[in-house]
Motif scaffolding. Structure first.
Motif: not given
Length: 239
Positions: A28-30, A57, A61, A63-65, A192
Motif C-alpha cells: 500500500h505504497i503512496a 509517511g 503526508d 501515506g507509506r513511502r 501496520d
C-alpha cells in the motif's frame, strides 16, 4: 542467511525480485523514491548493497513511502560508516536497549520487502544453503529499522546516508533444523503495527512474537555464497 563471512545473528542474504507494481500493491505504497535501482531484480541481496525499504509517511503526508537504504545500519553517532557492515541484523531480544539500535527501534521502524531468504545449515560435511520463502510465494515483510548518518567532518550540509537492518528472532518449529535464528517476518496486521508511530514497546514485542507466515524451503547451489553470483539459478532447487 549469511554472507561470505557467516554472520552469527543470521539473515545475511535474501532475494528481492518484486516489481514496482507488486511492491506498491502489496505494501500500500503512496509514494516511490526516484531511484530506478530499487526495482532491479536481485537474487542475492548482500550486505552494504542498496535495498528497498517501506517507511511510514511524514506527518503532513501519512501515506507509506518506498525508499532506498544501504543494508547495514550506521548509528547517527558512528564516526565511520564502515560499522554498518557488522550491523545487518538486530537481535529482537536486545534491540530496544542496545545503543546501536534503541533510537531506531523507538522511532524509525521500517519494512524490508523480499521474496525469500537464504540460510546455511551446518552439517558434518560443511555448510549447505537453503532458500526459504512463503508457501504461497506472497511477498515477505521483514521487520526492519532505519537510521540517518552524515559525515559532519566533511561539511555541515553533507548528504545523509540512509541505512537499514533486519530484525531477527529465535528460530521456530522445524526452522530450527536449519538455523537457530530467523528474520522477524510480519503479516499485514503486524506491518501496520510495526510502522505505527503510536505503537508502544509492548505492542512491538507482541508483533515480533506473532506467528510468521507459513514457509517452505529447499537446498540451492553453493554459488549463492558469493555476492558476485546474482541470477535466478540461486533460488532453483538442487536436482
Amino acid at each position: 542467511m549469511t554472507s561470505t563471512r557467516h554472520h552469527e545473528g543470521m539473515c545475511g542474504r535474501y532475494a528481492n525480485f518484486l516489481t514496482e507494481q507488486e511492491l506498491v500493491d502489496h505494501f500500500h505504497i503512496a509514494a516511490v523514491a526516484d531511484e530506478p535501482r530499487l526495482f532491479d531484480a536481485n537474487w542475492n541481496v548482500s550486505p552494504t548493497q542498496l535495498v528497498a525499504i517501506v517507511v511510514p509517511g511524514k506527518d503532513d503526508d501519512p501515506g507509506r513511502r518506498l525508499e532506498p537504504a544501504r543494508w547495514g545500519l550506521v548509528p547517527s553517532w558512528a564516526k565511520d560508516p564502515s560499522v554498518g557492515a557488522r550491523m545487518i541484523n538486530a537481535r529482537s531480544e536486545t534491540a530496544a536497549e542496545k545503543p546501536s539500535f534503541r533510537s531506531a527501534f523507538a522511532k524509525r521502524r521500517c519494512i524490508v520487502p523480499a521474496n525469500g531468504y537464504f540460510e546455511w545449515q551446518t552439517g558434518a560435511d560443511g555448510k549447505h544453503p537453503f532458500y526459504i520463502h512463503p508457501e504461497d510465494d506472497s511477498p515477505l515483510a521483514f521487520a526492519g529499522l532505519y537510521e540517518f548518518w552524515r559525515d559532519k567532518a566533511l561539511r555541515e550540509d553533507a548528504p545523509w546516508l540512509v541505512t537499514t537492518t533486519i530484525m531477527t528472532t529465535a528460530a521456530r518449529g522445524s526452522m530450527r533444523d536449519i538455523h537457530d535464528r530467523q528474520p522477524v517476518m510480519l503479516g499485514s496486521e503486524g506491518v501496520d503495527a510495526w510502522l505505527s508511530r503510536d505503537a508502544d514497546q509492548g505492542t512491538l514485542f507482541d508483533v515480533i512474537a506473532a506467528p510468521a507466515p507459513s514457509l517452505a524451503w529447499h537446498p540451492v547451489r553453493k554459488a549463492v555464497g558469493s555476492p558476485k553470483n546474482n541470477a535466478p539459478d540461486n533460488i532453483a532447487p538442487l536436482d
